[in-house]
Design an enzyme around this catalytic site. Structure first.
Site, PDB file in Angstrom:
ATOM      1  N   LYS A 284       0.833  -1.207   0.000  1.00  0.00           N
ATOM      2  CA  LYS A 284       0.000   0.000   0.000  1.00  0.00           C
ATOM      3  C   LYS A 284       0.869   1.259   0.000  1.00  0.00           C
ATOM      4  O   LYS A 284       1.718   1.444   0.861  1.00  0.00           O
ATOM      5  CB  LYS A 284      -0.889  -0.006   1.245  1.00  0.00           C
ATOM      6  N   ASP A 289      -2.300  10.386   4.112  1.00  0.00           N
ATOM      7  CA  ASP A 289      -3.709  10.031   4.302  1.00  0.00           C
ATOM      8  C   ASP A 289      -4.390  11.013   5.242  1.00  0.00           C
ATOM      9  O   ASP A 289      -4.251  10.926   6.464  1.00  0.00           O
ATOM     10  CB  ASP A 289      -3.815   8.611   4.861  1.00  0.00           C
ATOM     11  N   LYS A 296      -9.570  12.752   9.077  1.00  0.00           N
ATOM     12  CA  LYS A 296      -9.057  12.292  10.357  1.00  0.00           C
ATOM     13  C   LYS A 296      -8.956  13.452  11.354  1.00  0.00           C
ATOM     14  O   LYS A 296      -8.893  14.623  10.956  1.00  0.00           O
ATOM     15  CB  LYS A 296      -7.644  11.700  10.172  1.00  0.00           C
ATOM     16  N   ASP A 307       1.837   6.183   5.702  1.00  0.00           N
ATOM     17  CA  ASP A 307       0.808   5.285   5.184  1.00  0.00           C
ATOM     18  C   ASP A 307       1.223   4.617   3.877  1.00  0.00           C
ATOM     19  O   ASP A 307       0.463   3.857   3.298  1.00  0.00           O
ATOM     20  CB  ASP A 307      -0.514   6.044   5.000  1.00  0.00           C
ATOM     21  N   ASP A 366     -11.913   7.132   4.437  1.00  0.00           N
ATOM     22  CA  ASP A 366     -10.679   6.861   5.174  1.00  0.00           C
ATOM     23  C   ASP A 366     -10.318   5.377   5.143  1.00  0.00           C
ATOM     24  O   ASP A 366      -9.287   4.978   5.672  1.00  0.00           O
ATOM     25  CB  ASP A 366     -10.814   7.344   6.627  1.00  0.00           C
ATOM     26  N   GLU A 368      -9.308   3.882   2.549  1.00  0.00           N
ATOM     27  CA  GLU A 368      -8.848   4.019   1.163  1.00  0.00           C
ATOM     28  C   GLU A 368      -7.803   2.990   0.767  1.00  0.00           C
ATOM     29  O   GLU A 368      -7.669   2.641  -0.411  1.00  0.00           O
ATOM     30  CB  GLU A 368      -8.287   5.434   0.949  1.00  0.00           C
ATOM     31  N   ARG A 370      -7.557  -0.200   1.207  1.00  0.00           N
ATOM     32  CA  ARG A 370      -8.087  -1.435   0.613  1.00  0.00           C
ATOM     33  C   ARG A 370      -8.562  -1.204  -0.823  1.00  0.00           C
ATOM     34  O   ARG A 370      -8.586  -2.141  -1.632  1.00  0.00           O
ATOM     35  CB  ARG A 370      -9.208  -1.985   1.488  1.00  0.00           C
TER      36      ARG A 370
END
Length: 522
Positions: A284, A289, A296, A307, A366, A368, A370
């Site tokens: 990933k 993020d 967030k 991230d 959030d 995201e 996946r």
């Protein structure tokens, strides 16, 4: 931005005679029932320190005890030698209780070497005289010491514009004392350690880079340049190619940012075709993020530059694969996007057509990671793979369930067990978790094939929801494992062992161990 590198070599000279700035020895704590009250009675020098102890006329443990040494794991006590040995400083690193009938565990040695080298920053040359067995366990112990030393010497270059007088430079050169420096097996471990630790350091550098300097296009360029130099095959899909190819998940996440998304594919082909097996690594790469529309909280958001730790690990592992040349085909897939809120962001309620053709209802922007991983996984399966290992800083649920050191692993049970064993061997522990049917049922969507999270926004089994979602995009014939490193991928606390603050490089060493496992055992 590249961190300074520590060099490594083997020596078989008497440690007491080495011309170095410091010599590192090991010390064990003892459970003593003596009533003498002597602190020295609670210390035991580890093997490898014999000549150093002789030079101190048997008073070394007593002196170390007076300085506060307890032998606790990772404790480092420095002692001026005053000419008793060639090195001006002896550094005693704690190894914990003496193991009965065996050498210290590899992870104990790895952390001790890292702690010692880190504590000796400012020294130019350091020698390690730590306990190394002379039996079948010798290669694993030497691997641990060499990896720990190189990783303990890591420090991110950083961005400070003024000199820092109190900041000491990392150790430039590490010598490891062994029985025979010319031994081919020992030399092979040094070669491997340099490749593996170099990959971990590269991964750490990418994670630690400021997010304004490592957005998807620049991250893709950095990975591609390093991969080409290493001799890997490189394919980079830009936003136009992603749109033409139907990578709906990657495009959806990246559409809110002015820095467009990318998908980087790295290919290693072994000479002669190897053993015929094919390994896919997927990581990933969310370069930052914010959470997107589902933004967030501000507290701690700056750590979301990490991230992309999964993609950093996969990209760096592929560089090591190129150097180590295992007899198995390995392909890396790094989906990259920046998850930002804007007038063009994807929204809760959107239905996204993924690369596989499945349609996903978005409920939380959030979640995201996946979305981009699903496209990359589907592409990896389409290209052909026998084993697929995917790693990501995917869910806060992993940290809640397993803490900040142990990764969660989900997928094909047999492969998850191989990941667990690899994690144990490398000091990057992972724990297999289930993928329950009731979690999948909770992700049923009324309008699409699957919801991106629980349809009622229930966070129970949050880590498992991520694994259940990703399973939808793995084809039946591919054995797969999802490694959630939300906790161990980034270390926000003080330095410990061979971990420094910031990116850890987890799970680069696990992935490389797994590649070796497949190369050797299919």
């Amino acid at each position: 931005m590249t961190s300074p590198r520590t060099t490594l070599s083997l020596v078989d000279t008497d440690p007491a005679e080495l011309a170095v700035d410091a010599i590192v020895i090991g010390v064990h704590s003892q459970n003593t029932e003596q009533e003498s009250g002597s602190p020295a009675a609670a210390l035991l020098l580890a093997s490898g320190a014999e000549s150093i102890a002789a030079a101190f006329d048997g008073k070394l443990t007593e002196t170390l005890a007076l300085l506060g040494a307890t032998g606790g794991p990772g404790e480092v006590i420095k002692l001026a030698t005053l000419g008793t040995v060639t090195a001006p400083v002896v550094a005693a690193v704690g190894l914990g209780p003496e193991p009965s009938g065996a050498a210290p565990a590899p992870e104990t040695l790895r952390r001790a070497a890292g702690a010692a080298v880190r504590a000796l920053a400012g020294a130019s040359r350091v020698a390690l005289a730590l306990p190394l067995p002379d039996d079948a366990d010798a290669p694993a112990a030497l691997r641990a010491v060499t990896e720990g030393a190189l990783l303990g010497g890591y420090r991110f270059a950083g961005y400070k514009t003024k000199p820092q007088p109190a900041r000491r430079e990392p150790v430039a050169e590490v010598l490891v004392a062994v029985p025979d420096a010319a031994d081919a097996t020992a030399q092979a471990e040094v070669t491997r350690a340099q490749a593996v630790a170099g990959a971990v350091r590269t991964s750490r550098d990418w994670v630690n880079t400021a997010p304004n300097e490592l957005r998807p296009p620049s991250f893709a360029e950095a990975v591609a340049a390093a991969a080409r130099e290493a001799g890997l095959g490189v394919e980079v899909l830009d936003e136009a190619a992603l749109a033409a190819g139907g990578y709906g998940g990657i495009l959806a996440v990246g559409q809110g940012s002015e820095a467009p998304p990318r998908l980087v594919k790295l290919t290693y082909t072994p000479q002669g075709g190897g053993n015929g097996k094919r390994v896919a690594l997927v990581g990933k790469g969310i370069t930052f993020d914010t959470g997107g529309i589902s933004i967030k909280p501000a507290q701690g958001m700056w750590e979301m530059k990490s991230d992309m730790a999964g993609a950093a690990a996969v990209g760096a592992a592929m560089l090591a694969v190129a150097a180590l040349k295992p007899s198995v085909a390995v392909t890396g897939y790094l989906p990259m996007a920046e998850n930002m809120p804007s007038g063009t962001s994807y929204r809760p309620g959107d239905v996204i057509t993924m690369y596989s053709g499945k349609r996903v209802e978005v409920l939380n922007t959030d979640a995201e990671g996946r979305m981009i991983l699903a496209d990359a996984i589907a592409r990896a399966c389409e290209d052909g793979a026998d084993y697929l290992f995917e790693t990501s800083t995917l869910t806060g649920g992993q940290v809640i369930a397993l803490g900040k050191r142990i990764a969660g692993v989900m997928g094909t049970p047999d492969l998850c067990e191989r990941v667990r064993a690899a994690g144990d061997a490398t000091g990057e522990p992972a724990w297999p978790m289930p993928l329950p049917d009731d979690v999948r049922k909770g992700m049923d969507s009324e309008v699409a094939d699957i919801s991106q999270v629980n349809a009622g926004m229930d966070r129970a089994g949050h880590m498992l929801q991520g694994g259940v979602f990703l399973r939808e995009f793995v084809t039946d014939e591919v054995a797969w494992a999802h490694i959630d490193i939300a906790g161990p991928g980034y270390h926000s606390g003080e330095a410990t062992g061979y971990w420094t603050k910031g990116g850890t490089g987890v799970p680069v060493r696990t992935l490389l161990h797994l590649v070796d496992d497949v190369a050797a055992n299919g």
